[in-house]
Write a protein that holds these residues in place. Structure first.
Motif, PDB file in Angstrom:
ATOM      1  N   THR A  18      73.861  10.199 -11.280  1.00 15.32           N
ATOM      2  CA  THR A  18      73.808  11.006 -10.535  1.00 15.32           C
ATOM      3  C   THR A  18      74.663  12.648  -9.909  1.00 15.32           C
ATOM      4  N   GLU A  19      74.180  12.999  -9.046  1.00 11.66           N
ATOM      5  CA  GLU A  19      75.252  13.660  -8.363  1.00 11.66           C
ATOM      6  C   GLU A  19      76.469  13.734  -7.416  1.00 11.66           C
ATOM      7  N   ARG A  20      75.816  11.950  -6.496  1.00 12.48           N
ATOM      8  CA  ARG A  20      76.829  11.801  -6.391  1.00 12.48           C
ATOM      9  C   ARG A  20      78.004  11.218  -7.204  1.00 12.48           C
ATOM     10  N   GLY A  21      77.844  11.021  -8.880  1.00  8.75           N
ATOM     11  CA  GLY A  21      78.656  10.396  -9.795  1.00  8.75           C
ATOM     12  C   GLY A  21      79.585  11.690  -9.768  1.00  8.75           C
ATOM     13  N   LYS A  22      78.779  12.314 -10.686  1.00  4.64           N
ATOM     14  CA  LYS A  22      79.466  13.588 -10.504  1.00  4.64           C
ATOM     15  C   LYS A  22      80.261  13.705  -9.512  1.00  4.64           C
ATOM     16  N   LYS A  23      80.685  13.410  -8.361  1.00  9.00           N
ATOM     17  CA  LYS A  23      81.226  14.446  -7.180  1.00  9.00           C
ATOM     18  C   LYS A  23      82.184  13.766  -7.211  1.00  9.00           C
ATOM     19  N   ALA A  24      82.028  12.483  -7.543  1.00 10.18           N
ATOM     20  CA  ALA A  24      82.976  11.334  -7.763  1.00 10.18           C
ATOM     21  C   ALA A  24      84.003  11.894  -8.664  1.00 10.18           C
ATOM     22  N   MET A  25      83.248  12.297  -9.368  1.00  9.41           N
ATOM     23  CA  MET A  25      84.981  12.359 -10.934  1.00  9.41           C
ATOM     24  C   MET A  25      85.143  13.477 -10.973  1.00  9.41           C
ATOM     25  N   GLU A  26      84.956  14.652  -9.992  1.00  7.14           N
ATOM     26  CA  GLU A  26      85.526  15.683 -10.011  1.00  7.14           C
ATOM     27  C   GLU A  26      86.320  15.611  -8.690  1.00  7.14           C
ATOM     28  N   ASP A  27      86.028  14.953  -7.948  1.00 11.95           N
ATOM     29  CA  ASP A  27      87.075  14.662  -6.878  1.00 11.95           C
ATOM     30  C   ASP A  27      88.578  13.690  -7.629  1.00 11.95           C
ATOM     31  N   HIS A  28      89.323  14.272  -7.254  1.00 11.32           N
ATOM     32  CA  HIS A  28      90.614  13.708  -7.360  1.00 11.32           C
ATOM     33  C   HIS A  28      90.788  12.100  -6.635  1.00 11.32           C
ATOM     34  N   ASP A  29      90.990  11.803  -5.758  1.00 16.64           N
ATOM     35  CA  ASP A  29      91.457  10.879  -4.914  1.00 16.64           C
ATOM     36  C   ASP A  29      90.591   9.538  -5.477  1.00 16.64           C
ATOM     37  N   HIS A  30      88.707   9.464  -5.463  1.00 12.98           N
ATOM     38  CA  HIS A  30      87.616   9.192  -5.870  1.00 12.98           C
ATOM     39  C   HIS A  30      87.255   8.943  -7.388  1.00 12.98           C
ATOM     40  N   ARG A  31      88.009  10.351  -7.899  1.00  9.43           N
ATOM     41  CA  ARG A  31      88.277   9.408  -9.839  1.00  9.43           C
ATOM     42  C   ARG A  31      89.051   8.586  -9.814  1.00  9.43           C
ATOM     43  N   LEU A  32      90.259   8.388  -9.031  1.00  8.16           N
ATOM     44  CA  LEU A  32      91.825   7.626 -10.056  1.00  8.16           C
ATOM     45  C   LEU A  32      91.191   5.953  -8.698  1.00  8.16           C
ATOM     46  N   GLN A  33      90.288   5.807  -7.953  1.00  4.91           N
ATOM     47  CA  GLN A  33      89.929   5.224  -7.117  1.00  4.91           C
ATOM     48  C   GLN A  33      88.822   4.033  -7.936  1.00  4.91           C
ATOM     49  N   LEU A  34      87.804   5.358  -9.023  1.00 12.27           N
ATOM     50  CA  LEU A  34      86.924   4.218  -9.985  1.00 12.27           C
ATOM     51  C   LEU A  34      87.252   4.405 -10.887  1.00 12.27           C
ATOM     52  N   THR A  35      88.413   5.103 -11.441  1.00  6.98           N
ATOM     53  CA  THR A  35      88.826   4.571 -12.902  1.00  6.98           C
ATOM     54  C   THR A  35      89.724   3.652 -12.936  1.00  6.98           C
ATOM     55  N   ARG A  36      90.388   2.905 -12.041  1.00  6.60           N
ATOM     56  CA  ARG A  36      91.625   1.906 -11.636  1.00  6.60           C
ATOM     57  C   ARG A  36      90.419   0.900 -11.250  1.00  6.60           C
ATOM     58  N   LEU A  37      89.383   0.990 -11.175  1.00 10.78           N
ATOM     59  CA  LEU A  37      88.396  -0.756 -11.019  1.00 10.78           C
ATOM     60  C   LEU A  37      88.039  -0.514 -12.186  1.00 10.78           C
ATOM     61  N   VAL A  38      86.760   0.431 -12.334  1.00 10.37           N
ATOM     62  CA  VAL A  38      86.515  -0.239 -14.206  1.00 10.37           C
ATOM     63  C   VAL A  38      87.980  -0.789 -15.185  1.00 10.37           C
ATOM     64  N   TRP A  39      89.108  -0.132 -15.153  1.00  9.09           N
ATOM     65  CA  TRP A  39      90.549  -1.145 -16.134  1.00  9.09           C
ATOM     66  C   TRP A  39      89.980  -2.109 -15.006  1.00  9.09           C
ATOM     67  N   GLU A  40      90.345  -2.545 -14.102  1.00 11.34           N
ATOM     68  CA  GLU A  40      90.444  -3.973 -13.653  1.00 11.34           C
ATOM     69  C   GLU A  40      89.236  -5.011 -13.607  1.00 11.34           C
ATOM     70  N   LEU A  41      88.122  -4.283 -14.044  1.00  7.22           N
ATOM     71  CA  LEU A  41      86.734  -5.231 -14.198  1.00  7.22           C
ATOM     72  C   LEU A  41      86.387  -5.483 -15.942  1.00  7.22           C
ATOM     73  N   VAL A  42      87.367  -4.554 -16.166  1.00  7.15           N
ATOM     74  CA  VAL A  42      87.249  -4.416 -18.145  1.00  7.15           C
ATOM     75  C   VAL A  42      87.812  -5.576 -18.867  1.00  7.15           C
ATOM     76  N   SER A  43      88.866  -5.358 -18.186  1.00  9.56           N
ATOM     77  CA  SER A  43      90.107  -6.032 -18.808  1.00  9.56           C
ATOM     78  C   SER A  43      90.914  -6.807 -17.813  1.00  9.56           C
ATOM     79  N   PRO A  44      89.921  -8.415 -17.709  1.00  6.26           N
ATOM     80  CA  PRO A  44      90.616  -8.831 -16.399  1.00  6.26           C
ATOM     81  C   PRO A  44      91.535 -10.111 -16.104  1.00  6.26           C
ATOM     82  N   THR A  45      91.615 -10.246 -17.810  1.00  9.18           N
ATOM     83  CA  THR A  45      92.856 -10.507 -18.263  1.00  9.18           C
ATOM     84  C   THR A  45      95.018  -9.387 -17.908  1.00  9.18           C
ATOM     85  N   TRP A  46      94.342  -8.496 -17.848  1.00 10.06           N
ATOM     86  CA  TRP A  46      95.548  -7.387 -18.422  1.00 10.06           C
ATOM     87  C   TRP A  46      96.462  -7.094 -17.443  1.00 10.06           C
TER      88      TRP A  46
END
Length: 343
Positions: A201-229
């Protein structure tokens, strides 16, 4: 080839590896890797290099003897070369020449021309690694990776087996089947892949292009896919700096949109993608690693992709480990590289 005794001695005595205890192969009957004793031993790479390779100026780190057997370690998304910050010194101390490049769109890797399409499709990334090997005069290497890195390693092993001495592939066989990607998965699996659809979606594209949204999103992915790390802010920040690459958002968005067939690839890669669409088997010596706590890990202890590996082969499941396996369990990952090299 580095034998197991040499590797274990290096882990005990080698520079930068004294705090890391040796570990044997990790499998269903083996002990759980001592992740708490190994992960986080190192925090950064001391130097980076750059080399022109294909359409890129590739940023990479290199450790170990210049004439040692070569291992190329490939990171995934949303990660960078720091996924190997502990595993690379172990392999270097054991006598390997270890190359860890930033993939296109990450870190200090840059396109040589502003006119080059910012393309994230799988064969383009694989050809980047062939170009890197050519630029560094490396004919053959052990290829080891996870996530995008596993996919890239699998493509190299399938299409250019003469360049791959052995393969270590986290999560097994990840070569993308775009036709299969058009079909719905079970609801729980679709939920796990939420960001792939968000990026369509364009919404997702904008999130990746925005520094703060990008950091929030990627950190969330870290937490979700490595739950014991239990990673800290500094660990995430070191990797997130690689996301400031000017082409990062474009490469990531195109990669996921291309997989879902909502973005086109380039004609120049059609011949490779036609071969990959047949789901080619991999005949080079291979060890596959399944991280047990990774939500993307398939059931069946590797059985669902076993028939894709037709050469010498081993499979290991790492109990209690999440998606970023090389950084969460660097000793087990490095041991898999040594063992794949000697299959």
């Amino acid at each position: 080839m580095i034998n197991r005794r040499t590797f274990n001695t290096a882990m005990a005595l080698g520079a930068g590896a004294a705090a890391v205890p040796p570990a044997g192969p990790q499998g269903a009957s083996s002990a759980t890797p001592a992740r708490s004793a190994t992960a986080g031993t190192h925090t950064r790479f001391t130097s980076l290099k750059q080399v022109k390779a294909g359409v890129l100026n590739v940023g990479y780190t290199e450790q170990g003897p210049a004439h040692g057997p070569v291992v190329i370690c490939l990171h995934g998304w949303p990660y960078d070369i720091h996924s190997y910050v502990d595993a690379a010194p172990l392999l270097a101390a054991a006598g390997y020449r270890v190359i860890v490049p930033y993939l296109r769109g990450h870190g200090t890797t840059r396109f040589l021309s502003s006119r080059t399409v910012r393309n994230g499709q799988q064969s383009a990334i694989a050809l980047d690694i062939i170009a890197l090997m050519d630029a560094l005069h490396i004919h053959k290497a052990v290829i080891a990776g996870f996530d995008w890195g596993s996919r890239t390693g699998g493509i190299l092993a399938a299409l250019w087996p003469e360049r791959v001495k052995a393969l270590v592939s986290v999560s097994g066989y990840l070569i993308t089947d775009r036709k299969a990607q058009l079909e719905p998965l079970a609801a729980a699996s679709e939920h796990t892949w939420w960001y792939q659809f968000y990026f369509a979606t364009e919404r997702g594209k904008k999130a990746m292009e925005d520094h703060d949204h990008r950091l929030q999103l990627t950190r969330l992915v870290w937490e979700l896919v490595s739950p014991t790390w239990n990673f800290d802010d500094a660990t995430f920040a070191r990797t997130a700096a690689a996301f400031d690459n000017p082409d990062y958002a474009a490469i990531v968005i195109h990669n996921y949109r291309w997989r879902l067939s909502v973005a086109d690839g380039e004609r120049r890669y059609d011949r490779y993608e036609e071969k990959l669409a047949t789901a080619p088997s991999i005949a080079v010596p291979t060890i596959t690693l399944d991280p047990e706590k990774d939500p993307f890990t398939l059931p069946g202890d590797g059985s669902m992709y076993r028939d894709k590996f037709t050469g010498k082969y081993e499979h290991r499941t790492l109990t209690g480990i999440g998606h970023n396996l090389p950084q969460e369990a660097p000793t087990a990952f490095a041991q898999a590289v040594v063992d794949a090299d000697r299959l």
